[in-house]
Design a protein around this motif. Structure first.
Motif, PDB file in Angstrom:
ATOM      1  N   ALA A  47       0.834  -1.211   0.000  1.00 16.50           N
ATOM      2  CA  ALA A  47       0.000   0.000   0.000  1.00 16.50           C
ATOM      3  C   ALA A  47       0.865   1.256   0.000  1.00 16.50           C
ATOM      4  CB  ALA A  47      -0.929  -0.011   1.216  1.00 16.50           C
ATOM      5  N   ALA A  48       1.962   1.235   0.755  1.00 12.91           N
ATOM      6  CA  ALA A  48       2.857   2.388   0.781  1.00 12.91           C
ATOM      7  C   ALA A  48       3.515   2.591  -0.574  1.00 12.91           C
ATOM      8  CB  ALA A  48       3.914   2.203   1.866  1.00 12.91           C
ATOM      9  N   LEU A  49       3.899   1.499  -1.211  1.00 11.40           N
ATOM     10  CA  LEU A  49       4.526   1.593  -2.521  1.00 11.40           C
ATOM     11  C   LEU A  49       3.552   2.162  -3.550  1.00 11.40           C
ATOM     12  CD1 LEU A  49       7.080   1.018  -4.157  1.00 11.40           C
ATOM     13  CD2 LEU A  49       6.198  -1.288  -4.571  1.00 11.40           C
ATOM     14  N   THR A  50       2.308   1.738  -3.462  1.00 17.61           N
ATOM     15  CA  THR A  50       1.280   2.262  -4.370  1.00 17.61           C
ATOM     16  C   THR A  50       1.074   3.755  -4.153  1.00 17.61           C
ATOM     17  OG1 THR A  50       0.136   0.135  -4.482  1.00 17.61           O
ATOM     18  CG2 THR A  50      -1.149   2.101  -5.029  1.00 17.61           C
ATOM     19  N   ALA A  51       1.011   4.184  -2.882  1.00 15.87           N
ATOM     20  CA  ALA A  51       0.832   5.607  -2.578  1.00 15.87           C
ATOM     21  C   ALA A  51       2.016   6.424  -3.096  1.00 15.87           C
ATOM     22  CB  ALA A  51       0.664   5.795  -1.075  1.00 15.87           C
ATOM     23  N   TRP A  52       3.206   5.894  -2.930  1.00 13.35           N
ATOM     24  CA  TRP A  52       4.410   6.569  -3.418  1.00 13.35           C
ATOM     25  C   TRP A  52       4.357   6.757  -4.933  1.00 13.35           C
ATOM     26  CZ3 TRP A  52       8.710   9.240  -2.756  1.00 13.35           C
ATOM     27  CH2 TRP A  52       9.745   9.123  -3.694  1.00 13.35           C
ATOM     28  N   GLN A  53       4.020   5.708  -5.626  1.00 15.35           N
ATOM     29  CA  GLN A  53       3.983   5.777  -7.089  1.00 15.35           C
ATOM     30  C   GLN A  53       2.879   6.690  -7.586  1.00 15.35           C
ATOM     31  OE1 GLN A  53       3.621   1.577  -7.858  1.00 15.35           O
ATOM     32  NE2 GLN A  53       5.838   1.243  -7.846  1.00 15.35           N
ATOM     33  N   ARG A  54       1.768   6.751  -6.873  1.00 20.04           N
ATOM     34  CA  ARG A  54       0.638   7.582  -7.273  1.00 20.04           C
ATOM     35  C   ARG A  54       0.837   9.053  -6.926  1.00 20.04           C
ATOM     36  NH1 ARG A  54      -3.345   5.697  -3.755  1.00 20.04           N
ATOM     37  NH2 ARG A  54      -2.684   7.361  -2.340  1.00 20.04           N
ATOM     38  N   ASP A  55       1.339   9.328  -5.710  1.00 18.85           N
ATOM     39  CA  ASP A  55       1.349  10.697  -5.179  1.00 18.85           C
ATOM     40  C   ASP A  55       2.704  11.388  -5.247  1.00 18.85           C
ATOM     41  OD1 ASP A  55      -1.322  10.308  -4.529  1.00 18.85           O
ATOM     42  OD2 ASP A  55      -0.860   9.630  -2.491  1.00 18.85           O
ATOM     43  N   GLY A  56       3.779  10.622  -5.295  1.00 15.82           N
ATOM     44  CA  GLY A  56       5.107  11.215  -5.261  1.00 15.82           C
ATOM     45  C   GLY A  56       5.625  11.465  -3.867  1.00 15.82           C
ATOM     46  N   TYR A  57       4.877  11.042  -2.863  1.00 13.89           N
ATOM     47  CA  TYR A  57       5.323  11.122  -1.472  1.00 13.89           C
ATOM     48  C   TYR A  57       4.533  10.112  -0.653  1.00 13.89           C
ATOM     49  CZ  TYR A  57       1.046  13.513   0.036  1.00 13.89           C
ATOM     50  OH  TYR A  57      -0.252  13.812   0.331  1.00 13.89           O
ATOM     51  N   VAL A  58       5.071   9.742   0.485  1.00 13.54           N
ATOM     52  CA  VAL A  58       4.363   8.836   1.381  1.00 13.54           C
ATOM     53  C   VAL A  58       4.874   9.058   2.805  1.00 13.54           C
ATOM     54  CG1 VAL A  58       6.000   6.920   1.066  1.00 13.54           C
ATOM     55  CG2 VAL A  58       3.641   6.426   1.775  1.00 13.54           C
ATOM     56  N   VAL A  59       3.965   9.041   3.767  1.00 15.40           N
ATOM     57  CA  VAL A  59       4.304   9.183   5.178  1.00 15.40           C
ATOM     58  C   VAL A  59       4.214   7.812   5.841  1.00 15.40           C
ATOM     59  CG1 VAL A  59       3.625  10.168   7.399  1.00 15.40           C
ATOM     60  CG2 VAL A  59       3.511  11.558   5.326  1.00 15.40           C
ATOM     61  N   LEU A  60       5.259   7.450   6.563  1.00 17.12           N
ATOM     62  CA  LEU A  60       5.293   6.186   7.306  1.00 17.12           C
ATOM     63  C   LEU A  60       5.405   6.509   8.787  1.00 17.12           C
ATOM     64  CD1 LEU A  60       7.795   4.282   4.994  1.00 17.12           C
ATOM     65  CD2 LEU A  60       5.309   4.225   4.916  1.00 17.12           C
ATOM     66  N   LYS A  61       4.463   6.002   9.570  1.00 16.44           N
ATOM     67  CA  LYS A  61       4.399   6.330  10.994  1.00 16.44           C
ATOM     68  C   LYS A  61       5.373   5.518  11.834  1.00 16.44           C
ATOM     69  CE  LYS A  61       1.681   8.781  12.140  1.00 16.44           C
ATOM     70  NZ  LYS A  61       1.815  10.273  12.158  1.00 16.44           N
ATOM     71  N   ASP A  62       5.669   4.299  11.407  1.00 17.85           N
ATOM     72  CA  ASP A  62       6.414   3.378  12.262  1.00 17.85           C
ATOM     73  C   ASP A  62       7.626   2.772  11.577  1.00 17.85           C
ATOM     74  OD1 ASP A  62       4.612   3.416  14.594  1.00 17.85           O
ATOM     75  OD2 ASP A  62       3.168   2.580  13.191  1.00 17.85           O
ATOM     76  N   LEU A  63       8.203   3.493  10.645  1.00 20.42           N
ATOM     77  CA  LEU A  63       9.427   2.994  10.024  1.00 20.42           C
ATOM     78  C   LEU A  63      10.562   2.957  11.041  1.00 20.42           C
ATOM     79  CD1 LEU A  63      10.775   2.020   7.433  1.00 20.42           C
ATOM     80  CD2 LEU A  63      11.285   4.404   6.882  1.00 20.42           C
ATOM     81  N   LEU A  64      10.617   3.962  11.914  1.00 22.24           N
ATOM     82  CA  LEU A  64      11.577   3.968  13.012  1.00 22.24           C
ATOM     83  C   LEU A  64      10.977   3.301  14.237  1.00 22.24           C
ATOM     84  CD1 LEU A  64      12.995   7.620  12.832  1.00 22.24           C
ATOM     85  CD2 LEU A  64      13.910   5.560  11.766  1.00 22.24           C
ATOM     86  N   THR A  65      11.809   2.624  15.009  1.00 21.49           N
ATOM     87  CA  THR A  65      11.333   2.040  16.259  1.00 21.49           C
ATOM     88  C   THR A  65      11.141   3.153  17.288  1.00 21.49           C
ATOM     89  OG1 THR A  65      13.518   1.734  17.228  1.00 21.49           O
ATOM     90  CG2 THR A  65      12.708  -0.022  15.751  1.00 21.49           C
ATOM     91  N   PRO A  66      10.365   2.902  18.358  1.00 18.67           N
ATOM     92  CA  PRO A  66      10.219   3.927  19.409  1.00 18.67           C
ATOM     93  C   PRO A  66      11.563   4.372  19.982  1.00 18.67           C
ATOM     94  CG  PRO A  66       8.536   2.247  19.668  1.00 18.67           C
ATOM     95  CD  PRO A  66       9.454   1.749  18.595  1.00 18.67           C
ATOM     96  N   THR A  67      12.488   3.445  20.160  1.00 16.71           N
ATOM     97  CA  THR A  67      13.807   3.812  20.682  1.00 16.71           C
ATOM     98  C   THR A  67      14.562   4.683  19.697  1.00 16.71           C
ATOM     99  OG1 THR A  67      13.951   1.798  22.007  1.00 16.71           O
ATOM    100  CG2 THR A  67      16.030   2.912  21.479  1.00 16.71           C
ATOM    101  N   GLN A  68      14.495   4.360  18.418  1.00 16.80           N
ATOM    102  CA  GLN A  68      15.170   5.177  17.405  1.00 16.80           C
ATOM    103  C   GLN A  68      14.604   6.585  17.360  1.00 16.80           C
ATOM    104  OE1 GLN A  68      14.537   2.567  14.024  1.00 16.80           O
ATOM    105  NE2 GLN A  68      16.715   2.026  13.961  1.00 16.80           N
ATOM    106  N   LYS A  69      13.299   6.713  17.510  1.00 18.70           N
ATOM    107  CA  LYS A  69      12.684   8.039  17.510  1.00 18.70           C
ATOM    108  C   LYS A  69      13.220   8.888  18.659  1.00 18.70           C
ATOM    109  CE  LYS A  69       8.343   6.547  15.336  1.00 18.70           C
ATOM    110  NZ  LYS A  69       6.867   6.503  15.442  1.00 18.70           N
ATOM    111  N   ILE A  70      13.312   8.298  19.835  1.00 17.38           N
ATOM    112  CA  ILE A  70      13.824   9.028  20.998  1.00 17.38           C
ATOM    113  C   ILE A  70      15.291   9.373  20.798  1.00 17.38           C
ATOM    114  CG2 ILE A  70      14.372   8.804  23.447  1.00 17.38           C
ATOM    115  CD1 ILE A  70      11.805   7.081  23.686  1.00 17.38           C
TER     116      ILE A  70
END
Length: 328
Positions: A48-71
């Motif tokens: 679904a993310a790949l489809t959104a990327w190809q259609r819109d030219g951008y995509v937001v991913l909420k959980d690509l980073l782990t909670p520890t990585q975000k901190i």
């Protein structure tokens, strides 16, 4: 003489606030339509993310980073922001402060080689780089071509509407050959460090205009008022740790920060390894540093307007950067 605004205590407080919010499980407040409705609990690129990327030219991913990585990334950016000016290492660039008399930090370039923590999370061998490679369709992975942190402190200036594809050749962004050969195999990553919204100058994009075309430009490379007025711009609202991938060809801009807190974001430009290699980044930063030196490396008797027009167009950064001492 380095002229800068003292803002370290403010950022320490902001970092504590953001870390608390992340630990408490802060949620994205952006409209679902602007985030393309993408969530990746498996920390990869879904179909679904790949489809959104190809259609819109951008995509937001909420959980690509782990909670520890975000901190950790919030902490790491604060560390880079606090680094002193060190010639021939990372590259700090300043903009005019709202009072018109002082400077404040606008951007840091060329920092991954000097920060192991950021390199582990976002470098060419990271899971994030692997996600970028999937979006680009490159089975060999990605290299980092360019890296910057935009701080957008309170009162910080906006970035005029532009496309990144013609921005980094070292020549005029309006020339026919302004795009490096691998720009169609390259994308941008934006990782929010602070919340990004309309009040503090979040990124705005024109959805779907990412298929390799160049749009009408002013003489300085920015997009014309007629083009901007003729299209709908979508504000991409983000929470700390959200990741936004966007095409180098998609028109984008951001307004000034009219809030009382910063809107920091990490930007990494990944290029498919099948199209280029690490030397492209080395060459880019050698030329950038020579023609538009960062704070602490400019000579007082030199004119950097030509380099500024090539490397810093569409930004609020100053052509004349602060120096370490009156002798330089």
């Amino acid at each position: 003489k380095v002229i800068s605004i003292a803002h370290q205590s403010l950022h320490r407080e902001l970092s504590r606030t953001m870390l608390h919010g992340l630990r408490a499980g802060a949620r994205c407040l952006a409209p679902v339509s602007l985030c393309s409705g993408i969530c990746t609990p498996n920390r990869g690129i879904s179909d679904a993310a790949l489809t959104a990327w190809q259609r819109d030219g951008y995509v937001v991913l909420k959980d690509l980073l782990t909670p520890t990585q975000k901190i950790d990334l919030v902490r790491y950016v604060h560390e880079v922001q606090s680094w002193p000016i060190v010639p021939m290492q990372h590259m700090h660039y300043y903009e005019a402060a709202p009072d018109g008399q002082n400077h404040m930090l606008c951007r840091t370039e060329n920092y991954i080689d000097y920060h192991q923590g950021i390199a582990e999370i976002l470098g060419p061998h990271s899971a994030v780089a692997a996600a970028a490679a999937r979006l680009l369709g490159d089975s060999r992975g990605c290299v980092v071509f360019k890296e910057r942190i935009n701080y957008k402190l309170p009162g910080g200036g906006g970035f005029a509407a532009h496309q990144d594809a013609p921005a980094w050749s070292g020549g005029s962004p309006t020339s026919d050959d302004a795009e490096l050969p691998f720009m169609c195999s390259t994308l941008n990553l934006n990782v929010a460090i602070d919340p990004a919204n309309a009040a503090n100058g979040a990124l705005e994009v024109v959805r779907g205009l990412h298929r390799g075309l160049r749009y009408p430009q002013n003489e300085d490379g920015t997009l014309t008022k007629e083009f901007c007025d003729g299209h709908d711009w979508l504000t991409v609202e983000l929470e700390p740790g959200d990741t936004l991938f966007f095409s180098l060809h998609i028109p984008h801009r951001s307004g000034p920060n009219r809030s009382t807190t910063s809107r920091r974001a990490v930007y990494i430009t990944y290029a498919g390894r099948s199209s280029t290699d690490e030397e492209a980044k080395n060459h880019y930063y050698r030329e950038y540093r020579t023609r538009m030196p960062p704070a602490g490396e400019q000579r007082r008797d030199a004119d950097y307007s030509a380099g500024h027009a090539v490397y810093n167009w569409a930004t609020p950064m100053l052509a004349n950067q602060p120096t370490l001492s009156p002798q330089r």
